[in-house]
Design an enzyme around this catalytic site. Structure first.
Site, PDB file in Angstrom:
ATOM      1  N   PHE A  99       0.158  10.250  -7.409  1.00 49.64           N
ATOM      2  CA  PHE A  99       0.063   8.806  -7.216  1.00 49.64           C
ATOM      3  C   PHE A  99      -0.695   8.146  -8.368  1.00 49.64           C
ATOM      4  O   PHE A  99      -0.984   7.004  -8.355  1.00 49.64           O
ATOM      5  CB  PHE A  99      -0.604   8.480  -5.872  1.00 49.64           C
ATOM      6  CG  PHE A  99       0.054   9.212  -4.726  1.00 49.64           C
ATOM      7  CD1 PHE A  99       1.433   9.335  -4.679  1.00 49.64           C
ATOM      8  CD2 PHE A  99      -0.682   9.789  -3.730  1.00 49.64           C
ATOM      9  CE1 PHE A  99       2.052  10.024  -3.652  1.00 49.64           C
ATOM     10  CE2 PHE A  99      -0.079  10.475  -2.687  1.00 49.64           C
ATOM     11  CZ  PHE A  99       1.292  10.590  -2.653  1.00 49.64           C
ATOM     12  N   GLY A 108       0.846  -1.211   0.000  1.00 49.21           N
ATOM     13  CA  GLY A 108       0.000   0.000   0.000  1.00 49.21           C
ATOM     14  C   GLY A 108       0.871   1.247   0.000  1.00 49.21           C
ATOM     15  O   GLY A 108       0.584   2.228  -0.691  1.00 49.21           O
ATOM     16  N   TRP A 158       2.340   1.656  -3.408  1.00 45.34           N
ATOM     17  CA  TRP A 158       1.319   2.132  -4.348  1.00 45.34           C
ATOM     18  C   TRP A 158       1.314   3.659  -4.381  1.00 45.34           C
ATOM     19  O   TRP A 158       1.108   4.280  -5.419  1.00 45.34           O
ATOM     20  CB  TRP A 158      -0.064   1.605  -3.920  1.00 45.34           C
ATOM     21  CG  TRP A 158      -1.192   2.136  -4.767  1.00 45.34           C
ATOM     22  CD1 TRP A 158      -1.656   1.603  -5.931  1.00 45.34           C
ATOM     23  CD2 TRP A 158      -1.988   3.306  -4.513  1.00 45.34           C
ATOM     24  NE1 TRP A 158      -2.689   2.367  -6.420  1.00 45.34           N
ATOM     25  CE2 TRP A 158      -2.913   3.423  -5.569  1.00 45.34           C
ATOM     26  CE3 TRP A 158      -2.017   4.260  -3.500  1.00 45.34           C
ATOM     27  CZ2 TRP A 158      -3.848   4.438  -5.633  1.00 45.34           C
ATOM     28  CZ3 TRP A 158      -2.942   5.290  -3.562  1.00 45.34           C
ATOM     29  CH2 TRP A 158      -3.841   5.369  -4.636  1.00 45.34           C
ATOM     30  N   HIS A 159       1.543   4.264  -3.200  1.00 42.90           N
ATOM     31  CA  HIS A 159       1.477   5.719  -3.138  1.00 42.90           C
ATOM     32  C   HIS A 159       2.592   6.390  -3.921  1.00 42.90           C
ATOM     33  O   HIS A 159       2.410   7.490  -4.453  1.00 42.90           O
ATOM     34  CB  HIS A 159       1.517   6.194  -1.682  1.00 42.90           C
ATOM     35  CG  HIS A 159       0.194   6.078  -1.000  1.00 42.90           C
ATOM     36  ND1 HIS A 159      -0.204   4.923  -0.377  1.00 42.90           N
ATOM     37  CD2 HIS A 159      -0.828   6.955  -0.866  1.00 42.90           C
ATOM     38  CE1 HIS A 159      -1.412   5.112   0.115  1.00 42.90           C
ATOM     39  NE2 HIS A 159      -1.816   6.319  -0.163  1.00 42.90           N
ATOM     40  N   GLY A 160       3.753   5.777  -3.971  1.00 39.97           N
ATOM     41  CA  GLY A 160       4.830   6.416  -4.713  1.00 39.97           C
ATOM     42  C   GLY A 160       6.050   5.531  -4.789  1.00 39.97           C
ATOM     43  O   GLY A 160       6.281   4.690  -3.919  1.00 39.97           O
TER      44      GLY A 160
END
Lengths: 343, 464
Positions: free
Chosen positions: B464, B311, B314-316
């Site tokens: 993102f 997770g 996923w953000h960066g």
């Protein structure tokens, strides 16, 4: 029809509420679009007389526009004994700080005599704009001792310098904030009256213009300009000549902009070489040159105080804050004292 | 095209008027095509080349879901969108990380990250997986599936709308109506207020402090860290509110994406209230398939940690995001250990829980916001060494904190009045059919215009 009626009534009510709220947030001074034609202006424009300006978009400043259309706590009377005339841009105008925090107010206080420092600083009147207006400013206000001119840079283009030497007023300098809009509607007294009475309209136009500027990518002009020694010298000669007729001493104070690098060091915007050349030319022409660079550095390194920026804007950016004004006032006073006080 | 721009206001007005005309004179099919074109126009406004990528992911999802009886197609439907995401978002990160390990610079490719790729990839995956699981009918209508994946309100920064939440709505008779518009426009105004008045002003201060943390006084750094917690909440929830409002104006419903996250009494509750569409996506498509809590405690903790690490990624494409995810994962595991015995907390216990959770979450945001670990370390060091420096009592921080507290108290009072144990956030909408309601709405619009930050400040989640 009923729905349209509700819509209009609600819109009107909301507009009135917003105007009331805006009184305390952005009741900016209204520009004088119909100055007295018999009057010689000491700046390209000025405000309508006898207003209160409240601005909280950058800092928070409540200031008085006097009967002469400039930011001063006292009214102007012809033949009043002005000792020091302050000229410059919005940095000298000082609508971002309270009246008693501006450099002209503080300098007046330090000098110790009543109403001897007169401020005719107006937005967008950078050094060369002040040079264009210098003669008329001296003629009108007849300062006894000093004329203080502000600058935030010493490098100018050949075109700018030539225009200033020929005293040709630049069109771009008058287009600040909502003034451009005013220029377009200046002949309609009804609309002007509405704008005078409705601060929310002025705020809305100010905001929309700011949005457009960022939308168009009009931020800072980063074009580097070479120092033009010859024409700059002619500008300084012009300043000296125009002030010498009344035997008033010119002072140019220079305040570089500041940024903080990633290691926490204060970086000044100045080009040291050009500033030194400018200082040398000032000395050659008998003009006092006050460079605020060292004082700004010292305040930051000792006390972590920055001359620019407010608690509602980017740290260290924008207009001079109350500390910046205080620093300038103190350094000007020191300079005046060191030269033997008021002449 | 950002929601917070004059271009979007014009675009949205054209879409609303166009939809009104179409629904009056033409078929539903024409409306779907119109919304699809509008969505691609909205996306192509950033860079028209991105539209081809979106179309490619849509075609793959459509094609593989239709042939879901073949396992290879199902796998293809999952792998290809992930490869696309991996290439555009993580390839340079991968090269950089390998360079660091082998001590040899492998260089980087000049890859532009297509805006919103993480969001529509997850939506595409949710469709393919749900179709395979039989949770959603395979969509035979390409236009409908393309509209689901590209629908402009949620395209670039969510909420991540699952296929079984949106595709059925496309089959219903959804219209622009006066009631929908009145509700939707208020949600949009609410979101704009959060974004361009509060979050953008906070960003001025936060960006300054995080660009040179060693220059600031420790108390200012703490204020900046707290301000970032509020900024990211107002920024992202503001975007979600605008997205939900846009969809509502057009007659479609999205679920709530935030639900008063900062009143959470522990990190588990926080993740039920923060970015709900992502949390539920990760739970349904990652945590549960990994085994969830069905394979013993140790395995549950590993699953939680894995989910949060991914997770974070996923953000960066940065190790700071992975670390941020890891911190949250560890906190979730600790939560699971500590809350085995569920006891009703006293009011004092609840307040302590809220404060400690907020402080912990704010601490983790340092890694989320910092450009790298060195900056994060400077921030933490500045606080704990009581560093001297510039003092900046940033006014917008106090305004935002004050408004957040007032809003939260209103929600708590409302929930208590309704007898709800679980405090729910709500939109403070008014009745726009009355003079009072309209006046309040116009005042809010005027305040947004008058107080908006006018500089350039993109939505945080666009990256993102």
């Amino acid at each position: 029809m009923k729905a349209v009626g509700k819509f209009l009534i609600s819109g009107l009510l909301a507009f009135l509420i917003l105007n009331f709220l805006t009184l305390f947030y952005f009741n900016s001074a209204v520009r004088d679009e119909t100055p007295n034609k018999n009057e010689t202006l000491a700046t390209n424009w000025k405000y309508e007389p006898n207003q209160l300006s409240v601005r909280a978009t950058e800092g928070y400043g409540v200031v008085h526009i006097n009967n002469d259309g400039y930011v001063n706590e006292f009214d102007y009377t012809p033949n009043m004994p002005i000792s020091i005339l302050m000229m410059g841009s919005s940095q000298v105008e000082a609508v971002q700080v309270n009246a008693n925090e501006s450099m002209s107010y503080l300098l007046n206080d330090m000098v110790g005599e009543e109403n001897t420092v007169y401020n005719i600083g107006i937005s967008a009147h950078y050094l060369l704009e002040s040079v264009k207006n210098l003669k008329s400013a001296i003629e009108k206000y007849n300062p006894k001792d000093y004329v203080v001119i502000e600058t935030n840079g010493v490098n100018f283009t050949e075109k700018e310098l030539t225009e200033a030497l020929n005293s040709k007023t630049s069109d771009t300098t008058t287009e600040t904030e909502n003034q451009g809009f005013y220029s377009k509607i200046k002949n309609n007294e009804i609309i002007r009256e509405i704008f005078r009475k409705m601060p929310f309209l002025r705020l809305a136009i100010y905001q929309i213009k700011e949005f457009q500027e960022y939308g168009n990518g009009n931020t800072e002009n980063n074009v580097s300009i070479e120092f033009n020694e010859d024409l700059t010298n002619q500008i300084l000669e012009k300043i000296k000549n125009e002030t010498s007729t009344t035997n008033v001493q010119p002072i140019i104070f220079y305040h570089p902009y500041t940024t903080i690098d990633k290691d926490g060091n204060l970086i000044l915007s100045d080009d040291e070489d050009s500033v030194q050349k400018f200082a040398d030319l000032c000395e050659k022409n008998g003009i006092y040159f006050l460079d605020m660079s060292e004082r700004f550095k010292e305040e930051y390194e000792k006390n972590y105080i920055l001359p620019y920026g407010f608690s509602n804007t980017s740290v260290g950016k924008g207009h001079l804050n109350k500390y910046g004004h205080e620093m300038v006032a103190e350094e000007l006073y020191k300079l005046i004292k060191s030269q033997g006080g008021e002449q | 095209m950002s929601f917070a721009s004059i271009d979007f206001i014009i675009f949205f007005a054209v879409v609303i008027i166009g939809t009104l005309i179409i629904q009056k004179f033409f078929s539903k099919r024409v409306k779907e095509c119109f919304l699809l074109i509008a969505s691609y126009f909205f996306y192509g406004y950033w860079d028209w080349r991105f539209c081809f990528l979106l179309l490619f992911v849509t075609v793959i999802s459509y094609w593989t879901a239709k042939k879901q009886d073949k396992k290879i197609m199902y796998i293809t439907g999952i792998v290809i969108p992930l490869v696309v995401l991996g290439f555009f978002k993580y390839f340079n990160f991968f090269l950089d990380s390998v360079s660091g390990i082998i001590g040899h610079n492998l260089g980087v490719l000049n890859i532009i990250l297509p805006v919103g790729i993480s969001f529509y990839t997850f939506q595409a995956l949710s469709y393919v997986i749900d179709a395979h699981r039989g949770k959603v009918e395979v969509e035979n209508d390409f236009i409908k599936l393309a509209l689901y994946l590209s629908f402009f309100p949620q395209l670039v920064a969510g909420p991540i709308v699952k296929a079984n939440e949106f595709l059925p709505q496309l089959k219903e008779e959804r219209k622009v109506t006066s009631e929908n518009f009145k509700t939707g426009i208020q949600l949009m105004a609410f979101g704009l207020m959060k974004k361009i008045v509060l979050a953008d002003h906070l960003a001025l201060f936060v960006d300054g402090v995080f660009s040179a943390p060693s220059a600031y006084h420790w108390a200012t750094i703490i204020l900046a860290v707290l301000s970032y917690s509020i900024q990211i909440y107002f920024d992202f929830s503001g975007y979600s509110d605008i997205a939900i409002g846009c969809a509502k104006c057009l007659g479609y419903d999205f679920n709530k994406n935030f639900n008063l996250p900062y009143i959470s009494q522990n990190v588990t509750e926080f993740w039920r209230r923060w970015h709900i569409s992502l949390s539920t996506w990760l739970k349904e498509y990652l945590y549960i398939p990994l085994g969830g809590n069905r394979k013993g405690k140790v395995r549950q903790y590993i699953n939680l940690l894995t989910t949060m690490l991914l997770g974070g990624l996923w953000h960066g494409a940065s190790w700071t995001f992975v670390f941020w995810g890891g911190l949250n994962g560890v906190a979730l595991c600790v939560d699971k250990v500590l809350t085995r015995e569920k006891k009703e907390k006293s009011t004092f216990g609840k307040v302590v829980g809220i404060l400690t959770t907020f402080i912990f979450i704010s601490f983790t945001w340092i890694f989320f916001r910092a450009d790298n670990f060195a900056v994060a370390w400077e921030v933490i060091k500045g606080i704990f060494t009581l560093q001297p420096g510039i003092q900046q009592p940033f006014i917008w921080s106090f305004v935002a904190i004050g408004l957040l507290i007032i809003g939260t108290i209103c929600a708590i009072v409302k929930s208590h009045k309704n007898g709800d144990k679980y405090v729910e956030g709500y939109y403070p909408t008014v009745n726009l059919s009355t003079i009072k309601g309209l006046t309040i709405f116009f005042v809010v619009i005027g305040l947004i215009l008058g107080l908006a930050f006018t500089g350039e400040q993109p939505f945080v989640y666009f990256q993102f």
